[in-house]
Design an enzyme around this catalytic site. Sequence first.
Site, PDB file in Angstrom:
ATOM      1  N   TYR A 174       0.843  -1.193   0.000  1.00 46.95           N
ATOM      2  CA  TYR A 174       0.000   0.000   0.000  1.00 46.95           C
ATOM      3  C   TYR A 174       0.878   1.243   0.000  1.00 46.95           C
ATOM      4  O   TYR A 174       1.807   1.370   0.800  1.00 46.95           O
ATOM      5  CB  TYR A 174      -0.904  -0.023   1.234  1.00 46.95           C
ATOM      6  CG  TYR A 174      -1.825   1.177   1.381  1.00 46.95           C
ATOM      7  CD1 TYR A 174      -2.336   1.846   0.268  1.00 46.95           C
ATOM      8  CD2 TYR A 174      -2.199   1.636   2.634  1.00 46.95           C
ATOM      9  CE1 TYR A 174      -3.180   2.919   0.406  1.00 46.95           C
ATOM     10  CE2 TYR A 174      -3.052   2.717   2.784  1.00 46.95           C
ATOM     11  CZ  TYR A 174      -3.537   3.358   1.671  1.00 46.95           C
ATOM     12  OH  TYR A 174      -4.378   4.437   1.807  1.00 46.95           O
ATOM     13  N   CYS A 175       0.597   2.163  -0.941  1.00 45.54           N
ATOM     14  CA  CYS A 175       1.292   3.451  -1.019  1.00 45.54           C
ATOM     15  C   CYS A 175       2.799   3.201  -1.197  1.00 45.54           C
ATOM     16  O   CYS A 175       3.203   2.432  -2.065  1.00 45.54           O
ATOM     17  CB  CYS A 175       0.972   4.275   0.220  1.00 45.54           C
ATOM     18  SG  CYS A 175       1.602   5.964   0.196  1.00 45.54           S
ATOM     19  N   LEU A 176       3.624   3.810  -0.368  1.00 45.73           N
ATOM     20  CA  LEU A 176       5.062   3.631  -0.473  1.00 45.73           C
ATOM     21  C   LEU A 176       5.453   2.174  -0.241  1.00 45.73           C
ATOM     22  O   LEU A 176       6.449   1.695  -0.799  1.00 45.73           O
ATOM     23  CB  LEU A 176       5.764   4.543   0.525  1.00 45.73           C
ATOM     24  CG  LEU A 176       7.290   4.489   0.608  1.00 45.73           C
ATOM     25  CD1 LEU A 176       7.911   4.732  -0.760  1.00 45.73           C
ATOM     26  CD2 LEU A 176       7.796   5.499   1.618  1.00 45.73           C
ATOM     27  N   GLY A 221       3.874  -0.288  -1.415  1.00 45.38           N
ATOM     28  CA  GLY A 221       3.725  -0.914  -2.727  1.00 45.38           C
ATOM     29  C   GLY A 221       4.916  -0.655  -3.619  1.00 45.38           C
ATOM     30  O   GLY A 221       5.337  -1.527  -4.392  1.00 45.38           O
TER      31      GLY A 221
END
Length: 633
Positions: free
Chosen positions: A333-335, A337
Site C-alpha cells: 500500500y502506497c510507499l 507498494g
Amino acid sequence: MCAAQTKTKAKATALAPIPPRPNLPAIAPQQDRHPHQNLDRAARAGFARLSGGVSPHSFVAAWTDWALHLSRSPGRMLELAERAQENAVKLAMLSTAAQADRQEPFTPKSYDTRFGHPGWQKFPFRLWQQAFLATQDWWDYATDPLRGLRQEDADRTRFMSRQMLDLVSPSNFPFANPEIIEATTKTHGRNLAEGTVHFWHDWLQTVTQRHEAPPKGYEIGKDLACTPGEVVFRNELFELIQYTPQTDKVQAEPILIVPAWIMKYYILDLSPQNSMVNYLVGQGFTVFMISWCNPTADQANLSLEDYRKHGVIAALDEIAQIVPEKKIHSVGYCLGGTMLSITAATLAREGDDRLASITLMAAQVDFVEAGELLLFLDESQVAFIEDLMWDQGYLDRPQMARTFATIRSEDLIYSRAVRRYFLGKEDLPSDIGVWNGDTTRMPARMHSEYLRGLFLENRLSAGRFAVEGRVIALQDIAAPMFVVGTETDHIAPWRSVYKTKLFTDCDLTFVLTKGGHNGGIVSEPGHRNRHYRLSHRPPGAHYIGPDAWIGQQEVQEGSWWPAWTEWLRKQSSGSGPCPPMGAARPGCKGRCPAPGTYIFQGWAGLGFCGCQARGVTASRSAKLRARNSPVVR
C-alpha cells in the site's frame, strides 16, 4: 513476552555507509574543499524549522520565471486585462437590485465546502463570496501555462496564488462569514469563548509536540487495530503480526501486507466493520502484517535497502518458516507498494519465485506524474529537507503533516480553523481521523534516498535503480499483479498508478475505484456510494493509455474487495488446515498479542514500545528492543 537472547547492536555502525555515486570524476574530499559546509547546513536547518521545511528559493524562482515569461507575452497580458474587465462587469451586474436573483457567475470548486451555508446567498455575503471567486478565477487564468515557462513553475505559481487567496477568503473572518455571525448571535458569543479554548489547546500541543492519546471509543488495540493476532517476529525495523484464523480451513498461500512506513499500518485494520485485515481473515486467508517502527535519531542511517532487506525480505523469510513450501500473496500500500515492486523485481532477477501474486494499492512505480507532492520537490527543496534531517536525524511528523495539509488547505486548514476556533465545535472523532493524526517519522538517509532516487530522478521506471550494485527491471516480474488506483487521489494519481501497466509485461488486473488515497482503499462491502472499474490485461497485450482505457470500462457498483478476494483465490492452490501461529523455536516463552508494541511508539505517556499501555513492565519493555528476535530469536 519472550525473553531477548541477543543484545542490541549500535544502529549506526550496523548499517553500510552510503555508496558513492557512479560515473562521477574524482574530486578532493568535500570537507577539505569546503571546511565550513556544516555551518551552512546548520543555518539552513535552522531556517527550515521556521519555514516548515519549505525552501523559499523554489517558490521565489517559480514566481520569477512566471513573471519574466509573462512580461514577454503582451498577448497574454491583454487577455488578463480582458478577463479582469469581464469579471468586474459580472460582479457589477450581480450587485444591482435588478440582478439580485441572477444565477451566480462564479462557483466554488467541487471540493470547496466553505460557502455551503445558506447565508452566503444573502447580500452582502453573496457579493463578497463572488468577489473572492472572481479573483480566484482570474489567478487560475493568469497561471495557465505560458510558452517557454516550465510546467513545474506554472504549477507552483498557481499553488502559491491559491494559498494566498485561501488566507484572505471572506469565510475566514468572523464579520464576513454569515455562519459565524449566526452562531455568535444564537449562543451569545459562547462559540467564540469555546473556540478560544480550542485555539490555546492546539497552540500548546503544537509548541510541545505532545501526541495525545486517542479519544474514548477509539483506543488502539481495543477499538482500532483490534483484529486478533500475535506478533511472531520482531527486529529493530518492524514487527510481523500473524492474525488468528476465523475459519476452519484457510487458503494454502498466506498473504503478507506491506504498508507504507510514512503511516502506521492500522489504516488497513481500522474498526472491525471496515478493516481490510479482518475481512481477509474472515474470507479464509492467513494474513501477516508488517508494523514498522517509528524511527528515532539513533536510526538516522536506516536506508531504503534496509527497509527492503531487513523489512520485506525478512518478513518473507519468516513466513516461509511458518508456512513452508508455499508461495506468498504480497500486498503493498502506497510507499509500501513501491518497496514491494522493488523487492519483486529483485526476486525475479535472482530467479526467486516465492511470490504467488502482487497487489499494489495506490502505489506508484513511475513518479513523473506523481501529483501535487511534486510541487514541493526539486533540487533546492530536497537539499533543504536533507539539511533539516541532517540536523535532527529524521523528518518529523508535523513537517510532513503540514505538506499534506497545504495541498487541500481550504478544507484541512481554513475550514477546520473556522469550525473549531470561530464556531467553537469540537472535531468529531472517527477511526480514520485518529489514524490520520498518528503520524510517524522518516529516517534521514532513507527519506533522502526515496526523494532523490524515486521522486526526483525517477530511477525505478527508467531502469536506473540498483539493488546490491545491479540494476533491476520491473519487466522481469512474472507473478500476476492486481493494481488499484483511486479516482480522486492527489498523492498517487490514478493515471500515475496506471503506468504500472506500461512498465510490466505480466498478467495484470487493474482496478479504478471511487474515493481518495485512503478512502478508496478502505472501501468495505456495504460502504455507500462506492463503485469501481476493472479490466484484465494478459501477458504480451498491447498497451492502452489511461484515457482510452477509462472510456472502455463499465462502472460496477459496490466495493472492489470481493472482486479482489476472488482473484486471490484463483491465484491460490486451494484450502487446507490452518498453519501454526508463528514458527516454533526453543526459548520462545510467549507471544505479544496484536497490535504489537511498535504501533504505540510516539503516543504521549507511553514508553519506547508503548508497553505500559498493555500492562508490560519497563524491564520487559527493554527486552523487546533486541535487534533480531522472532519474539525472540
